[in-house]
Design a protein around this motif. Structure first.
Motif, PDB file in Angstrom:
ATOM      1  N   VAL A 104       0.862  -1.173   0.000  1.00 45.75           N
ATOM      2  CA  VAL A 104       0.000   0.000   0.000  1.00 45.75           C
ATOM      3  C   VAL A 104       0.903   1.229   0.000  1.00 45.75           C
ATOM      4  CG1 VAL A 104      -1.831   1.206   1.251  1.00 45.75           C
ATOM      5  CG2 VAL A 104      -1.704  -1.291   1.306  1.00 45.75           C
ATOM      6  N   ILE A 105       0.941   1.949  -1.101  1.00 46.91           N
ATOM      7  CA  ILE A 105       1.839   3.089  -1.335  1.00 46.91           C
ATOM      8  C   ILE A 105       3.288   2.676  -1.055  1.00 46.91           C
ATOM      9  CG2 ILE A 105       2.106   5.567  -1.086  1.00 46.91           C
ATOM     10  CD1 ILE A 105      -0.326   5.716   0.490  1.00 46.91           C
ATOM     11  N   GLY A 106       3.628   1.468  -1.396  1.00 49.07           N
ATOM     12  CA  GLY A 106       4.992   0.988  -1.213  1.00 49.07           C
ATOM     13  C   GLY A 106       5.276   0.443   0.175  1.00 49.07           C
ATOM     14  N   VAL A 107       4.280   0.419   1.044  1.00 47.44           N
ATOM     15  CA  VAL A 107       4.441  -0.059   2.420  1.00 47.44           C
ATOM     16  C   VAL A 107       3.816  -1.446   2.535  1.00 47.44           C
ATOM     17  CG1 VAL A 107       3.867   0.398   4.835  1.00 47.44           C
ATOM     18  CG2 VAL A 107       4.312   2.301   3.274  1.00 47.44           C
ATOM     19  N   PRO A 108       4.558  -2.437   3.027  1.00 47.37           N
ATOM     20  CA  PRO A 108       3.962  -3.773   3.185  1.00 47.37           C
ATOM     21  C   PRO A 108       2.792  -3.718   4.166  1.00 47.37           C
ATOM     22  CG  PRO A 108       6.334  -3.831   3.579  1.00 47.37           C
ATOM     23  CD  PRO A 108       5.953  -2.401   3.445  1.00 47.37           C
ATOM     24  N   TYR A 109       1.704  -4.364   3.795  1.00 42.74           N
ATOM     25  CA  TYR A 109       0.495  -4.268   4.607  1.00 42.74           C
ATOM     26  C   TYR A 109       0.657  -4.937   5.972  1.00 42.74           C
ATOM     27  CZ  TYR A 109      -4.341  -4.001   5.936  1.00 42.74           C
ATOM     28  OH  TYR A 109      -5.495  -3.710   6.610  1.00 42.74           O
ATOM     29  N   ASP A 110       1.524  -5.922   6.077  1.00 39.89           N
ATOM     30  CA  ASP A 110       1.722  -6.559   7.379  1.00 39.89           C
ATOM     31  C   ASP A 110       2.296  -5.560   8.383  1.00 39.89           C
ATOM     32  OD1 ASP A 110       4.970  -7.707   7.526  1.00 39.89           O
ATOM     33  OD2 ASP A 110       4.126  -7.001   5.632  1.00 39.89           O
ATOM     34  N   LEU A 111       3.030  -4.559   7.907  1.00 43.96           N
ATOM     35  CA  LEU A 111       3.534  -3.513   8.796  1.00 43.96           C
ATOM     36  C   LEU A 111       2.384  -2.651   9.320  1.00 43.96           C
ATOM     37  CD1 LEU A 111       6.033  -2.176  10.038  1.00 43.96           C
ATOM     38  CD2 LEU A 111       6.173  -0.738   8.006  1.00 43.96           C
ATOM     39  N   VAL A 112       1.380  -2.432   8.492  1.00 39.49           N
ATOM     40  CA  VAL A 112       0.206  -1.669   8.928  1.00 39.49           C
ATOM     41  C   VAL A 112      -0.519  -2.415  10.043  1.00 39.49           C
ATOM     42  CG1 VAL A 112      -2.017  -0.699   8.193  1.00 39.49           C
ATOM     43  CG2 VAL A 112      -0.055  -0.602   6.649  1.00 39.49           C
ATOM     44  N   THR A 113      -0.668  -3.723   9.894  1.00 37.72           N
ATOM     45  CA  THR A 113      -1.371  -4.500  10.925  1.00 37.72           C
ATOM     46  C   THR A 113      -0.519  -4.645  12.193  1.00 37.72           C
ATOM     47  OG1 THR A 113      -0.603  -6.583   9.965  1.00 37.72           O
ATOM     48  CG2 THR A 113      -2.758  -5.773   9.265  1.00 37.72           C
ATOM     49  N   ARG A 114       0.791  -4.775  12.042  1.00 36.93           N
ATOM     50  CA  ARG A 114       1.655  -4.876  13.225  1.00 36.93           C
ATOM     51  C   ARG A 114       1.737  -3.569  13.984  1.00 36.93           C
ATOM     52  NH1 ARG A 114       7.301  -6.454  11.966  1.00 36.93           N
ATOM     53  NH2 ARG A 114       6.777  -5.528   9.987  1.00 36.93           N
ATOM     54  N   ALA A 115       1.552  -2.442  13.287  1.00 30.41           N
ATOM     55  CA  ALA A 115       1.667  -1.127  13.920  1.00 30.41           C
ATOM     56  C   ALA A 115       0.570  -0.898  14.954  1.00 30.41           C
ATOM     57  CB  ALA A 115       1.631  -0.032  12.858  1.00 30.41           C
ATOM     58  N   GLU A 116      -0.517  -1.647  14.880  1.00 38.40           N
ATOM     59  CA  GLU A 116      -1.581  -1.502  15.869  1.00 38.40           C
ATOM     60  C   GLU A 116      -1.145  -2.007  17.241  1.00 38.40           C
ATOM     61  OE1 GLU A 116      -5.071  -3.451  14.417  1.00 38.40           O
ATOM     62  OE2 GLU A 116      -5.045  -2.332  12.530  1.00 38.40           O
ATOM     63  N   LYS A 117      -0.213  -2.960  17.272  1.00 35.88           N
ATOM     64  CA  LYS A 117       0.160  -3.613  18.525  1.00 35.88           C
ATOM     65  C   LYS A 117       1.551  -3.242  19.018  1.00 35.88           C
ATOM     66  CE  LYS A 117      -2.505  -7.486  16.923  1.00 35.88           C
ATOM     67  NZ  LYS A 117      -2.354  -8.099  15.639  1.00 35.88           N
ATOM     68  N   ASP A 118       2.417  -2.793  18.112  1.00 40.44           N
ATOM     69  CA  ASP A 118       3.823  -2.612  18.446  1.00 40.44           C
ATOM     70  C   ASP A 118       4.244  -1.165  18.196  1.00 40.44           C
ATOM     71  OD1 ASP A 118       6.516  -3.037  18.957  1.00 40.44           O
ATOM     72  OD2 ASP A 118       6.900  -4.045  17.053  1.00 40.44           O
ATOM     73  N   ALA A 119       4.823  -0.548  19.200  1.00 42.18           N
ATOM     74  CA  ALA A 119       5.239   0.859  19.074  1.00 42.18           C
ATOM     75  C   ALA A 119       6.373   1.021  18.058  1.00 42.18           C
ATOM     76  CB  ALA A 119       5.663   1.401  20.433  1.00 42.18           C
ATOM     77  N   GLN A 120       7.293   0.072  18.013  1.00 42.79           N
ATOM     78  CA  GLN A 120       8.393   0.162  17.039  1.00 42.79           C
ATOM     79  C   GLN A 120       7.872   0.027  15.613  1.00 42.79           C
ATOM     80  OE1 GLN A 120      11.690   0.923  17.525  1.00 42.79           O
ATOM     81  NE2 GLN A 120      11.681   1.034  15.290  1.00 42.79           N
ATOM     82  N   ALA A 121       6.911  -0.870  15.417  1.00 41.92           N
ATOM     83  CA  ALA A 121       6.299  -1.016  14.094  1.00 41.92           C
ATOM     84  C   ALA A 121       5.546   0.256  13.712  1.00 41.92           C
ATOM     85  CB  ALA A 121       5.361  -2.225  14.063  1.00 41.92           C
ATOM     86  N   GLU A 122       4.932   0.919  14.692  1.00 37.83           N
ATOM     87  CA  GLU A 122       4.240   2.192  14.434  1.00 37.83           C
ATOM     88  C   GLU A 122       5.237   3.256  13.972  1.00 37.83           C
ATOM     89  OE1 GLU A 122       1.198   4.788  13.998  1.00 37.83           O
ATOM     90  OE2 GLU A 122       0.868   2.792  14.821  1.00 37.83           O
ATOM     91  N   ALA A 123       6.381   3.313  14.620  1.00 38.22           N
ATOM     92  CA  ALA A 123       7.414   4.278  14.218  1.00 38.22           C
ATOM     93  C   ALA A 123       7.950   3.944  12.827  1.00 38.22           C
ATOM     94  CB  ALA A 123       8.547   4.283  15.244  1.00 38.22           C
ATOM     95  N   ASP A 124       8.157   2.655  12.558  1.00 41.21           N
ATOM     96  CA  ASP A 124       8.618   2.223  11.229  1.00 41.21           C
ATOM     97  C   ASP A 124       7.595   2.578  10.155  1.00 41.21           C
ATOM     98  OD1 ASP A 124      10.868   1.204  12.444  1.00 41.21           O
ATOM     99  OD2 ASP A 124      10.205  -0.889  12.332  1.00 41.21           O
ATOM    100  N   LEU A 125       6.319   2.359  10.468  1.00 38.49           N
ATOM    101  CA  LEU A 125       5.251   2.678   9.519  1.00 38.49           C
ATOM    102  C   LEU A 125       5.253   4.163   9.187  1.00 38.49           C
ATOM    103  CD1 LEU A 125       2.706   1.815   7.923  1.00 38.49           C
ATOM    104  CD2 LEU A 125       1.398   2.355   9.986  1.00 38.49           C
TER     105      LEU A 125
END
Length: 173
Positions: free
Chosen positions: A36-57
């Motif tokens: 999604v706009i060059g961002v893997p969608y699994d990162l979008v779903t992980r960002a809901e639970k993980d603060a580091q994934a949110e920062a990466d997103l």
């Protein structure tokens, strides 16, 4: 045997009866809905639970949104003009002159140009709104849903047209 005959013997121009065309169609839409706009969608779903994934997103979305914004504002008219030229050429040679290879490429490229336009609109909305957190994830989820809807319609139309073409090849005269 001349060069022209060799090329057309090696590359089957009857695209709709070629298994590789259908595999490419599936892989293309699978990749388009996963990134999604060059961002893997699994990162979008992980960002809901993980603060580091949110920062990466936020970081990856920011990079890709600025990249899309730069391309649109520096070469957008050239890209748009070339895209319209290419799609028009494929449509005329495919559907007016009956070149099946052009039909097949058009049925791949036309819907993907819609997804590209959707990506530009989504990037502009993210850039204008400076979306973060849940609002950003909601926007990316909506973009993915619209991409999947475009993909489903595209696959349906392509399969109907491909079946029609394959049936018409076998009929006499």
């Amino acid at each position: 045997m001349d060069w022209y005959s060799l090329v057309f013997e090696m590359i089957d121009m009857r695209s709709f009866s070629n298994l590789w065309y259908w595999i490419a169609l599936g892989v293309m839409w699978s990749s388009a809905s996963h990134f999604v706009i060059g961002v893997p969608y699994d990162l979008v779903t992980r960002a809901e639970k993980d603060a580091q994934a949110e920062a990466d997103l936020s970081l990856i979305v920011g990079v890709n949104v600025r990249r899309i914004h730069y391309i649109v504002h520096s070469a957008g008219l050239w890209v748009l003009g070339f895209t319209f030229f290419l799609l028009t050429t494929l449509a005329i040679t495919g559907f007016f002159y009956g070149v099946e290879f052009s039909q097949a490429v058009f049925l791949l490229a036309f819907p993907m140009s819609g997804v590209a336009l959707l990506s530009v609109f989504t990037a502009d909305a993210i850039m204008a709104g400076e979306l973060e957190g849940e609002a950003l994830r909601r926007r990316l989820r909506r973009h993915r849903l619209y991409t999947q809807i475009i993909g489903m319609i595209s696959i349906f139309i392509t399969s109907i047209w491909g079946m029609y073409q394959n049936l018409m090849i076998g009929l006499p005269g």
